[in-house]
Scaffold this motif. Structure first.
Motif, PDB file in Angstrom:
ATOM      1  N   LEU A 103     100.017   0.800  24.175  1.00  0.00           N
ATOM      2  CA  LEU A 103     100.400  -0.439  24.984  1.00  0.00           C
ATOM      3  C   LEU A 103      99.684  -1.683  23.409  1.00  0.00           C
ATOM      4  CD1 LEU A 103      97.894  -1.703  26.302  1.00  0.00           C
ATOM      5  CD2 LEU A 103      95.824  -0.948  25.555  1.00  0.00           C
ATOM      6  N   LYS A 104     100.595  -2.714  24.940  1.00  0.00           N
ATOM      7  CA  LYS A 104     100.618  -4.009  23.371  1.00  0.00           C
ATOM      8  C   LYS A 104      99.937  -5.642  22.780  1.00  0.00           C
ATOM      9  CE  LYS A 104     104.336  -2.098  20.873  1.00  0.00           C
ATOM     10  NZ  LYS A 104     103.896  -1.437  19.903  1.00  0.00           N
ATOM     11  N   CYS A 105      99.455  -5.227  24.723  1.00  0.00           N
ATOM     12  CA  CYS A 105      98.360  -6.225  24.984  1.00  0.00           C
ATOM     13  C   CYS A 105      96.981  -6.202  25.605  1.00  0.00           C
ATOM     14  CB  CYS A 105      99.109  -7.780  25.516  1.00  0.00           C
ATOM     15  SG  CYS A 105      98.038  -9.107  25.493  1.00  0.00           S
ATOM     16  N   GLU A 106      96.323  -6.032  25.966  1.00  0.00           N
ATOM     17  CA  GLU A 106      94.944  -6.734  27.015  1.00  0.00           C
ATOM     18  C   GLU A 106      94.560  -7.845  27.249  1.00  0.00           C
ATOM     19  OE1 GLU A 106      92.897  -2.084  26.977  1.00  0.00           O
ATOM     20  OE2 GLU A 106      91.446  -4.349  25.238  1.00  0.00           O
ATOM     21  N   ILE A 107      94.525  -8.290  29.105  1.00  0.00           N
ATOM     22  CA  ILE A 107      94.777  -9.901  28.646  1.00  0.00           C
ATOM     23  C   ILE A 107      93.027  -9.240  29.696  1.00  0.00           C
ATOM     24  CG2 ILE A 107      94.470 -11.615  30.902  1.00  0.00           C
ATOM     25  CD1 ILE A 107      97.755 -10.698  29.778  1.00  0.00           C
ATOM     26  N   ASP A 108      92.374  -9.593  29.164  1.00  0.00           N
ATOM     27  CA  ASP A 108      90.232  -9.298  29.284  1.00  0.00           C
ATOM     28  C   ASP A 108      90.301 -10.235  31.185  1.00  0.00           C
ATOM     29  OD1 ASP A 108      88.241  -8.527  29.972  1.00  0.00           O
ATOM     30  OD2 ASP A 108      87.253  -8.596  28.160  1.00  0.00           O
ATOM     31  N   GLY A 109      89.777  -9.225  31.957  1.00  0.00           N
ATOM     32  CA  GLY A 109      89.781 -10.659  33.210  1.00  0.00           C
ATOM     33  C   GLY A 109      87.611 -10.634  32.842  1.00  0.00           C
ATOM     34  N   LYS A 110      86.824 -10.553  32.272  1.00  0.00           N
ATOM     35  CA  LYS A 110      85.287 -10.350  32.029  1.00  0.00           C
ATOM     36  C   LYS A 110      84.796 -11.917  31.941  1.00  0.00           C
ATOM     37  CE  LYS A 110      83.971  -7.138  29.242  1.00  0.00           C
ATOM     38  NZ  LYS A 110      85.873  -6.506  28.759  1.00  0.00           N
ATOM     39  N   PRO A 111      85.754 -12.443  31.295  1.00  0.00           N
ATOM     40  CA  PRO A 111      85.343 -13.814  31.412  1.00  0.00           C
ATOM     41  C   PRO A 111      85.551 -14.640  32.400  1.00  0.00           C
ATOM     42  CG  PRO A 111      86.532 -13.485  29.295  1.00  0.00           C
ATOM     43  CD  PRO A 111      87.129 -12.346  29.818  1.00  0.00           C
ATOM     44  N   ALA A 112      86.929 -14.736  33.320  1.00  0.00           N
ATOM     45  CA  ALA A 112      86.641 -14.993  34.859  1.00  0.00           C
ATOM     46  C   ALA A 112      85.735 -14.405  35.572  1.00  0.00           C
ATOM     47  CB  ALA A 112      88.306 -14.661  34.971  1.00  0.00           C
ATOM     48  N   GLY A 113      85.822 -13.642  35.007  1.00  0.00           N
ATOM     49  CA  GLY A 113      84.346 -12.569  36.406  1.00  0.00           C
ATOM     50  C   GLY A 113      84.880 -11.456  36.897  1.00  0.00           C
ATOM     51  N   PHE A 114      85.663 -10.550  36.424  1.00  0.00           N
ATOM     52  CA  PHE A 114      86.359  -9.392  36.903  1.00  0.00           C
ATOM     53  C   PHE A 114      86.044  -8.573  35.643  1.00  0.00           C
ATOM     54  CE2 PHE A 114      88.859 -13.247  38.866  1.00  0.00           C
ATOM     55  CZ  PHE A 114      88.184 -13.147  39.909  1.00  0.00           C
ATOM     56  N   ILE A 115      85.889  -7.469  36.822  1.00  0.00           N
ATOM     57  CA  ILE A 115      85.286  -6.322  35.340  1.00  0.00           C
ATOM     58  C   ILE A 115      87.091  -5.212  35.089  1.00  0.00           C
ATOM     59  CG2 ILE A 115      84.635  -4.301  35.567  1.00  0.00           C
ATOM     60  CD1 ILE A 115      82.391  -5.292  36.482  1.00  0.00           C
ATOM     61  N   GLY A 116      87.759  -5.955  34.691  1.00  0.00           N
ATOM     62  CA  GLY A 116      89.649  -5.077  35.004  1.00  0.00           C
ATOM     63  C   GLY A 116      89.971  -6.370  34.145  1.00  0.00           C
ATOM     64  N   PHE A 117      91.154  -5.035  33.367  1.00  0.00           N
ATOM     65  CA  PHE A 117      92.485  -5.615  32.572  1.00  0.00           C
ATOM     66  C   PHE A 117      93.468  -5.925  33.027  1.00  0.00           C
ATOM     67  CE2 PHE A 117      89.285  -3.726  29.794  1.00  0.00           C
ATOM     68  CZ  PHE A 117      88.788  -4.473  28.953  1.00  0.00           C
ATOM     69  N   LEU A 118      94.364  -6.662  32.219  1.00  0.00           N
ATOM     70  CA  LEU A 118      95.782  -6.306  32.870  1.00  0.00           C
ATOM     71  C   LEU A 118      96.561  -6.599  32.350  1.00  0.00           C
ATOM     72  CD1 LEU A 118      98.062  -7.582  34.616  1.00  0.00           C
ATOM     73  CD2 LEU A 118      97.911  -9.826  34.007  1.00  0.00           C
ATOM     74  N   ARG A 119      97.281  -5.119  30.989  1.00  0.00           N
ATOM     75  CA  ARG A 119      97.953  -4.718  30.144  1.00  0.00           C
ATOM     76  C   ARG A 119      99.389  -4.978  30.232  1.00  0.00           C
ATOM     77  NH1 ARG A 119      93.069  -1.558  31.629  1.00  0.00           N
ATOM     78  NH2 ARG A 119      91.531  -1.493  29.230  1.00  0.00           N
ATOM     79  N   ILE A 120      99.881  -4.744  29.109  1.00  0.00           N
ATOM     80  CA  ILE A 120     101.089  -5.227  28.456  1.00  0.00           C
ATOM     81  C   ILE A 120     101.948  -3.774  27.820  1.00  0.00           C
ATOM     82  CG2 ILE A 120     103.150  -6.488  27.621  1.00  0.00           C
ATOM     83  CD1 ILE A 120      99.834  -8.096  28.685  1.00  0.00           C
ATOM     84  N   TRP A 121     102.443  -2.532  28.325  1.00  0.00           N
ATOM     85  CA  TRP A 121     103.315  -1.357  27.648  1.00  0.00           C
ATOM     86  C   TRP A 121     104.274  -1.744  27.383  1.00  0.00           C
ATOM     87  CZ3 TRP A 121      99.483   2.549  27.769  1.00  0.00           C
ATOM     88  CH2 TRP A 121      98.238   2.407  28.330  1.00  0.00           C
ATOM     89  N   ALA A 122     104.082  -1.154  25.778  1.00  0.00           N
ATOM     90  CA  ALA A 122     106.189  -1.376  26.004  1.00  0.00           C
ATOM     91  C   ALA A 122     106.890   0.278  25.327  1.00  0.00           C
ATOM     92  CB  ALA A 122     106.202  -1.943  24.147  1.00  0.00           C
ATOM     93  N   GLU A 123     107.445   0.578  26.092  1.00  0.00           N
ATOM     94  CA  GLU A 123     108.694   1.432  26.026  1.00  0.00           C
ATOM     95  C   GLU A 123     109.310   1.851  24.316  1.00  0.00           C
ATOM     96  OE1 GLU A 123     112.195   3.519  28.495  1.00  0.00           O
ATOM     97  OE2 GLU A 123     112.688   1.716  27.911  1.00  0.00           O
ATOM     98  N   ASP A 124     108.996   3.349  24.054  1.00  0.00           N
ATOM     99  CA  ASP A 124     108.418   4.270  23.160  1.00  0.00           C
ATOM    100  C   ASP A 124     110.345   4.101  22.786  1.00  0.00           C
ATOM    101  OD1 ASP A 124     105.826   4.045  22.724  1.00  0.00           O
ATOM    102  OD2 ASP A 124     105.433   6.135  23.436  1.00  0.00           O
ATOM    103  N   ALA A 125     110.597   5.080  23.525  1.00  0.00           N
ATOM    104  CA  ALA A 125     112.399   5.447  23.571  1.00  0.00           C
ATOM    105  C   ALA A 125     113.380   4.299  24.181  1.00  0.00           C
ATOM    106  CB  ALA A 125     112.522   6.307  23.083  1.00  0.00           C
ATOM    107  N   PRO A 126     113.742   3.371  24.344  1.00  0.00           N
ATOM    108  CA  PRO A 126     114.013   2.183  25.143  1.00  0.00           C
ATOM    109  C   PRO A 126     115.144   3.799  25.597  1.00  0.00           C
ATOM    110  CG  PRO A 126     113.912   1.688  23.606  1.00  0.00           C
ATOM    111  CD  PRO A 126     113.515   2.542  22.739  1.00  0.00           C
ATOM    112  N   GLY A 127     116.135   3.034  26.336  1.00  0.00           N
ATOM    113  CA  GLY A 127     117.378   4.042  27.600  1.00  0.00           C
ATOM    114  C   GLY A 127     116.876   3.953  28.863  1.00  0.00           C
ATOM    115  N   LYS A 128     115.979   4.166  29.699  1.00  0.00           N
ATOM    116  CA  LYS A 128     116.078   4.517  30.608  1.00  0.00           C
ATOM    117  C   LYS A 128     115.739   3.491  31.454  1.00  0.00           C
ATOM    118  CE  LYS A 128     112.742   8.135  30.434  1.00  0.00           C
ATOM    119  NZ  LYS A 128     112.225   8.144  27.923  1.00  0.00           N
ATOM    120  N   SER A 129     116.222   3.469  33.054  1.00  0.00           N
ATOM    121  CA  SER A 129     116.231   2.615  33.455  1.00  0.00           C
ATOM    122  C   SER A 129     114.541   1.887  34.301  1.00  0.00           C
ATOM    123  CB  SER A 129     116.960   2.400  35.585  1.00  0.00           C
ATOM    124  OG  SER A 129     115.828   3.646  35.737  1.00  0.00           O
ATOM    125  N   PRO A 130     114.843   0.375  34.534  1.00  0.00           N
ATOM    126  CA  PRO A 130     112.716   0.281  34.816  1.00  0.00           C
ATOM    127  C   PRO A 130     112.791   1.486  35.833  1.00  0.00           C
ATOM    128  CG  PRO A 130     114.556  -1.650  34.789  1.00  0.00           C
ATOM    129  CD  PRO A 130     115.479  -0.742  35.303  1.00  0.00           C
TER     130      PRO A 130
END
Length: 216
Positions: A103-130
């Motif tokens: 996990l690299k970044c969390e975008i919190d929805g609570k200030p906009a009235g939502f209970i949840g997060f949008l999250r950005i994850w980065a691959e640990d060992a590059p080499g796979k297809s999406p």
């Protein structure tokens, strides 16, 4: 007797934070991504929904999160970087690793009235297809059912939507994620939510990020 969902929020904090690790069924064979699949209104994709109004941009130099991708954040949502170690210990640090991603970044929805997060994850060992990387990411989640994958352009990404059936808490929630290739490996943009209704309400914010996403 079912406990009202809102009354369960403190106990669900760790569940909301991250999906956890283990016990997803194996997906089908990986296939190369191509152009975006045709629009599919209604469940599970809800392609008839419109983007949320955009606020700040995240990912580039000077933004709260330095990422291999840049995208618009829905107005009112608040991004913050996540600094984790190897995940070898217990607690939140370990939860910030899932299926070969960190996990690299969390975008919190609570200030906009939502209970949840949008999250950005980065691959640990590059080499796979999406597709391969996204299948590994989903396999690191818990209580996964009803997985559905599709191609998602214009970055030749792959998208998944699935249900998480937590029988212990007597709740079913939906998750959605997009995987794209970057020069640093695959990046996953993921949206969860307390339950399927909350997830549905947050989808416009996910679409704002998805449809503005570019690689750096």
């Amino acid at each position: 007797m079912k406990i009202p969902l809102r009354a369960m929020l403190p106990a669900l904090a760790a569940v909301i934070l991250l999906g956890g690790c283990s016990n997803a069924s194996e997906a089908g064979p990986a296939t190369p991504s191509a152009a975006a699949s045709p629009a599919q209104p209604g469940k599970p994709w809800n392609d008839e929904l419109k983007n949320a109004e955009a606020g700040e941009k995240v990912g580039g130099t000077g933004s709260p999160c330095q990422l291999p991708v840049t995208f618009d954040v829905a107005k009112g949502w608040k991004p913050k970087p996540v600094d984790v170690g190897t995940g070898s210990g217990a607690g939140l640090d370990a939860l910030a690793h899932q299926g070969g991603f960190t996990l690299k970044c969390e975008i919190d929805g609570k200030p906009a009235g939502f209970i949840g997060f949008l999250r950005i994850w980065a691959e640990d060992a590059p080499g796979k297809s999406p597709r391969q990387a996204l299948e590994a990411f989903v396999a690191g989640d818990r209580n996964v059912t009803e997985k559905t994958y599709r191609d998602s352009g214009p970055l030749q990404g792959v998208e998944v939507t699935y249900l998480k059936d937590n029988k212990a808490l007597e709740m079913v929630s939906r998750a959605r994620a997009l995987a794209v290739s970057t020069a640093s490996g695959v990046v996953v943009l993921a949206l969860g939510g307390l339950d399927e209704e909350e997830h549905q309400q947050m989808l416009p914010a996910y679409l704002t990020a998805k449809q503005s996403l570019v690689t750096n």
